[in-house]
Design an enzyme around this catalytic site. Structure first.
Site, PDB file in Angstrom:
ATOM      1  N   ILE A  15     -93.617  -2.795  41.120  1.00  0.00           N
ATOM      2  CA  ILE A  15     -92.761  -1.597  41.189  1.00  0.00           C
ATOM      3  C   ILE A  15     -91.322  -2.000  41.492  1.00  0.00           C
ATOM      4  CG2 ILE A  15     -92.317   0.518  42.510  1.00  0.00           C
ATOM      5  CD1 ILE A  15     -95.340   0.846  42.732  1.00  0.00           C
ATOM      6  N   VAL A  51     -85.076  -0.529  44.570  1.00  0.00           N
ATOM      7  CA  VAL A  51     -83.991   0.171  43.870  1.00  0.00           C
ATOM      8  C   VAL A  51     -82.876  -0.828  43.497  1.00  0.00           C
ATOM      9  CG1 VAL A  51     -82.714   0.925  45.921  1.00  0.00           C
ATOM     10  CG2 VAL A  51     -82.655   2.328  43.871  1.00  0.00           C
ATOM     11  N   LYS A  74     -66.246  -6.752  55.140  1.00  0.00           N
ATOM     12  CA  LYS A  74     -65.751  -5.451  54.677  1.00  0.00           C
ATOM     13  C   LYS A  74     -64.986  -4.790  55.823  1.00  0.00           C
ATOM     14  CE  LYS A  74     -67.311  -0.847  53.421  1.00  0.00           C
ATOM     15  NZ  LYS A  74     -68.442   0.065  53.254  1.00  0.00           N
ATOM     16  N   ILE A 126     -77.993   2.416  54.609  1.00  0.00           N
ATOM     17  CA  ILE A 126     -78.623   1.332  55.386  1.00  0.00           C
ATOM     18  C   ILE A 126     -78.466   1.643  56.885  1.00  0.00           C
ATOM     19  CG2 ILE A 126     -78.547  -1.143  55.932  1.00  0.00           C
ATOM     20  CD1 ILE A 126     -77.734  -1.629  52.993  1.00  0.00           C
TER      21      ILE A 126
HETATM   22  C1  LIG Z   1     -76.627   4.135  43.379  1.00  0.00           C
HETATM   23  C2  LIG Z   1     -76.892   3.797  44.803  1.00  0.00           C
HETATM   24  C3  LIG Z   1     -75.969   3.052  45.532  1.00  0.00           C
HETATM   25  C4  LIG Z   1     -76.212   2.760  46.875  1.00  0.00           C
HETATM   26  N1  LIG Z   1     -75.259   2.085  47.602  1.00  0.00           N
HETATM   27  C5  LIG Z   1     -75.457   1.906  48.915  1.00  0.00           C
HETATM   28  C6  LIG Z   1     -74.501   1.226  49.699  1.00  0.00           C
HETATM   29  O1  LIG Z   1     -73.489   0.744  49.209  1.00  0.00           O
HETATM   30  N2  LIG Z   1     -74.751   1.095  51.022  1.00  0.00           N
HETATM   31  C7  LIG Z   1     -75.875   1.596  51.599  1.00  0.00           C
HETATM   32  O2  LIG Z   1     -76.018   1.492  52.818  1.00  0.00           O
HETATM   33  N3  LIG Z   1     -76.823   2.179  50.873  1.00  0.00           N
HETATM   34  C8  LIG Z   1     -76.639   2.352  49.559  1.00  0.00           C
HETATM   35  N4  LIG Z   1     -77.613   2.944  48.814  1.00  0.00           N
HETATM   36  C9  LIG Z   1     -78.892   3.264  49.438  1.00  0.00           C
HETATM   37  C10 LIG Z   1     -79.726   1.993  49.531  1.00  0.00           C
HETATM   38  O3  LIG Z   1     -79.880   1.421  48.248  1.00  0.00           O
HETATM   39  C11 LIG Z   1     -81.080   2.293  50.124  1.00  0.00           C
HETATM   40  O4  LIG Z   1     -80.925   3.026  51.305  1.00  0.00           O
HETATM   41  C12 LIG Z   1     -81.797   1.026  50.463  1.00  0.00           C
HETATM   42  O5  LIG Z   1     -81.839   0.167  49.369  1.00  0.00           O
HETATM   43  C13 LIG Z   1     -83.191   1.321  50.917  1.00  0.00           C
HETATM   44  O6  LIG Z   1     -84.030   1.635  49.849  1.00  0.00           O
HETATM   45  P1  LIG Z   1     -85.551   1.824  50.182  1.00  0.00           P
HETATM   46  O7  LIG Z   1     -86.056   0.595  50.823  1.00  0.00           O
HETATM   47  O8  LIG Z   1     -85.714   3.106  50.885  1.00  0.00           O
HETATM   48  O9  LIG Z   1     -86.215   2.018  48.737  1.00  0.00           O
HETATM   49  P2  LIG Z   1     -86.540   0.955  47.564  1.00  0.00           P
HETATM   50  O10 LIG Z   1     -85.550  -0.127  47.482  1.00  0.00           O
HETATM   51  O11 LIG Z   1     -86.767   1.796  46.352  1.00  0.00           O
HETATM   52  O12 LIG Z   1     -87.924   0.299  48.008  1.00  0.00           O
HETATM   53  C14 LIG Z   1     -89.142   0.961  47.835  1.00  0.00           C
HETATM   54  C15 LIG Z   1     -90.263  -0.002  48.138  1.00  0.00           C
HETATM   55  O13 LIG Z   1     -91.488   0.683  48.059  1.00  0.00           O
HETATM   56  C16 LIG Z   1     -92.386  -0.028  47.259  1.00  0.00           C
HETATM   57  N5  LIG Z   1     -93.308   0.912  46.618  1.00  0.00           N
HETATM   58  C17 LIG Z   1     -93.036   2.086  46.006  1.00  0.00           C
HETATM   59  N6  LIG Z   1     -94.166   2.627  45.532  1.00  0.00           N
HETATM   60  C18 LIG Z   1     -95.174   1.784  45.875  1.00  0.00           C
HETATM   61  C19 LIG Z   1     -96.589   1.783  45.654  1.00  0.00           C
HETATM   62  N7  LIG Z   1     -97.207   2.759  44.972  1.00  0.00           N
HETATM   63  N8  LIG Z   1     -97.289   0.752  46.135  1.00  0.00           N
HETATM   64  C20 LIG Z   1     -96.709  -0.267  46.821  1.00  0.00           C
HETATM   65  N9  LIG Z   1     -95.381  -0.311  47.052  1.00  0.00           N
HETATM   66  C21 LIG Z   1     -94.638   0.694  46.579  1.00  0.00           C
HETATM   67  C22 LIG Z   1     -91.502  -0.750  46.247  1.00  0.00           C
HETATM   68  O14 LIG Z   1     -92.163  -1.848  45.671  1.00  0.00           O
HETATM   69  C23 LIG Z   1     -90.371  -1.174  47.154  1.00  0.00           C
HETATM   70  O15 LIG Z   1     -90.729  -2.335  47.837  1.00  0.00           O
HETATM   71  C24 LIG Z   1     -77.407   3.211  47.475  1.00  0.00           C
HETATM   72  C25 LIG Z   1     -78.356   3.916  46.733  1.00  0.00           C
HETATM   73  C26 LIG Z   1     -78.108   4.215  45.415  1.00  0.00           C
HETATM   74  C27 LIG Z   1     -79.131   4.978  44.625  1.00  0.00           C
END
Ligand SMILES: Cc1cc2nc3c(=O)[nH]c(=O)nc-3n(C[C@H](O)[C@H](O)[C@H](O)COP(=O)(O)OP(=O)(O)OC[C@H]3O[C@@H](n4cnc5c(N)ncnc54)[C@H](O)[C@@H]3O)c2cc1C
Length: 502
Positions: free
Chosen positions: A45, A48, A81, A343
């Site tokens: 998967i 992001v 930064k 973050i």
């Molecule tokens: C366009 C954009 C720009 C951004 N820029 C910034 C920034 O500059 N600074 C900042 O602080 N934040 C920023 N963010 C936010 C930041 O990217 C996220 O807060 C951070 O990456 C955390 O993501 P996450 O871990 O919640 O999700 P994800 O990175 O999506 O991780 C999800 C995890 O869940 C797992 N998963 C999902 N479904 C399953 C399943 N069925 N079985 C097993 N595993 C599964 C995936 O494999 C993955 O490991 C941005 C976001 C976006 C969309």
């Protein structure tokens, strides 16, 4: 809720993006002796893959965890930064910097910008940023840090490498990582709480407490527990982003660039060997094809990844904590990346959980407290972001005309009114953004106060001149002694591995 008398010791983290590994790192380092922690993630998967600009409290979090700064910066190809340069936001051709610094010297009765406003009225020609060390350092492309460094700064980092760094850290502190795809979230028929996660290969991962870090989908908090979502797109109309990475073409700037366009904005995040770029836009006003084209015609250097569209809806889960599940990261909601707050919100989310950890069992008051604090925090961040879109002189596109005329939250309307009337800005208890941030952005977006506090009027012209001169010369002394940011990076934390692959 039937967990009151149950001891909570087995924690299951679903998802291994930045959120999952931040949660794992914090819990294992600080509560590892009391908890059994498992993280499940699926390489198939993936994550992001964005989220590369941070804000200063991340340094405190790292210190708390005993993370060595140089090792971390080297491993994540990080740069410093000092703030964000906003271009074309107040009007086209405009530029201002929201720095992490403090403006001048404040009195207890009123903040420095009141003195600055009075100075302007007396005929002293200056910008508010002339009185901010971090801003001046950023503008000169300089940087250094040391134990005694006066600079307030954050990092630009490689998101993938950061997750890997935190994974190594967490595994060293006892976290068990499982590779596998979660097929089903199994709930208790009586209590409604989550009992276990069923993986595609048949393994069943049982736990007492589940942390949902599965990204936008919110596999546990939304799909299984059906926690509603509060949509904020009436205030934050951007709903898509196209990121692309490019090879660096010159020295890394010590700040992020945020360049507004007719239907959103574009980021530039300089890392050691590459640059993170992305176009954020509202699909109502710009098509994916036009966004892609706009992005690719506004980048420098060779592209090293394929651009792809990420869709999102700004807002928050109505409950960040429901039953025995807490949502962190994108699973809990998304404001938008303009001020790099996501973050940080993961860090405060896990910190809050550790402060309120339900060792003796989950009680409604704990859950309510957690949810209330999370909601307050997020709403204030939301207001700060909405400010950038709403207070603008731009009316050159339908998007900006919409932003300018849209209804805004009452809480923000109140702040804007206070600042316009009396130049009064404030930081609420528990609020992330300081007075300096509100002031820089409100002035930068073109909000001109009609009045200010009378205290500075007690200064005569000569006193005001000396006061301002003293601050400015103190700043220029520090700035002139600093090395260039690039020089600092090369000496302090240049990655051994110079490869720029995503
Ligand atoms: C366009 C954009 C720009 C951004 N820029 C910034 C920034 O500059 N600074 C900042 O602080 N934040 C920023 N963010 C936010 C930041 O990217 C996220 O807060 C951070 O990456 C955390 O993501 P996450 O871990 O919640 O999700 P994800 O990175 O999506 O991780 C999800 C995890 O869940 C797992 N998963 C999902 N479904 C399953 C399943 N069925 N079985 C097993 N595993 C599964 C995936 O494999 C993955 O490991 C941005 C976001 C976006 C969309």
């Amino acid at each position: 809720m039937n967990h009151n008398n149950n001891k909570i010791s087995k924690v299951v983290i679903a998802g291994g993006g930045t959120a999952g590994w931040i949660a794992a790192a914090a819990l294992s380092k600080k509560l590892g002796e009391l908890l059994d922690i498992t993280l499940v993630e699926s390489e198939q998967i993936g994550t992001v893959g964005v989220g590369e600009a941070t804000i200063p409290p991340l340094r405190t979090f790292h210190q708390l965890l005993g993370i060595d700064e140089q090792a971390f910066m080297r491993a994540t190809q990080a740069t410093a930064k000092l703030g964000i340069a906003f271009e074309n936001w107040g009007k086209q051709g405009d530029r201002y910097v929201h720095s992490f610094g403090k403006m001048g010297t404040s009195a207890w009765m009123c903040d420095f910008h009141h003195f600055w406003l009075h100075g302007r009225e007396m005929g002293f020609d200056s910008e508010i940023g002339d009185f901010c060390l971090e801003l001046q350092v950023a503008e000169e492309g300089k940087f250094a840090t040391s134990e005694k460094s006066p600079l307030n700064f954050a990092y630009h980092l490689d998101a993938g490498k950061y997750a890997k760094f935190l994974r190594e850290f967490s595994e060293r502190h006892g976290v068990t990582r499982l590779e596998g795809k979660i097929l089903e979230v199994q709930r208790n028929n009586e209590t409604g709480s989550i009992d276990s996660l069923l993986l595609e290969d048949g393994r069943e991962i049982a736990g007492d407490l589940f942390i949902d870090c599965t990204g936008f989908r919110g596999l546990l908090i939304a799909e299984a527990l059906d926690t509603g979502y509060e949509d904020w797109s009436q205030w934050l109309p951007c709903d898509r982003a196209v990121p692309v990475q490019t090879r660096a073409t010159g020295p890394a700037l010590p700040y992020t660039r945020s360049i507004a366009h007719e239907a959103g904005w574009q980021w530039r995040i300089p890392l050691q060997s590459r640059v993170g770029n992305g176009l954020v836009y509202s699909s109502h006003y710009l098509s994916d094809e036009d966004a892609m084209e706009k992005l690719l015609s506004n980048i420098e250097g060779e592209t090293i990844t394929e651009p792809r569209v990420i869709r999102y809806q700004t807002g928050r889960r109505r409950q960040a904590w429901r039953h025995n599940c807490i949502a962190l990261g994108l699973a809990g909601g998304f404001v938008e990346p303009l001020e790099s707050t996501s973050i940080h919100l993961i860090v405060t989310g896990i910190t809050r959980l550790m402060q309120l950890f339900p060792f003796g069992g989950i009680s409604p008051s704990l859950v309510d407290e957690y949810n209330q604090q999370t909601r307050d925090e997020l709403e204030k961040v939301r207001d700060f972001i909405v400010l950038h879109y709403h207070v603008t002189g731009r009316d050159d596109s339908e998007f900006w005309r919409h932003c300018k005329s849209m209804q805004i939250p009452d809480s923000l309307a109140h702040r804007i009114h206070l600042f316009r009337e009396r130049a009064h800005a404030y930081q609420d208890g528990g609020e992330l953004f300081r007075v300096d941030s509100w002031v820089q952005v409100m002035l930068g977006q073109g909000l001109v106060p009609e009045g200010y506090h009378p205290l500075p009027r007690l200064m005569n012209r000569e006193e005001m001149r000396k006061f301002q001169q003293g601050i400015r010369s103190g700043i220029s002394r520090v700035v002139s002694a600093l090395p260039q940011h690039q020089e600092f990076i090369e000496r302090y934390c240049m990655a051994d591995e110079r490869e720029v692959s995503p």
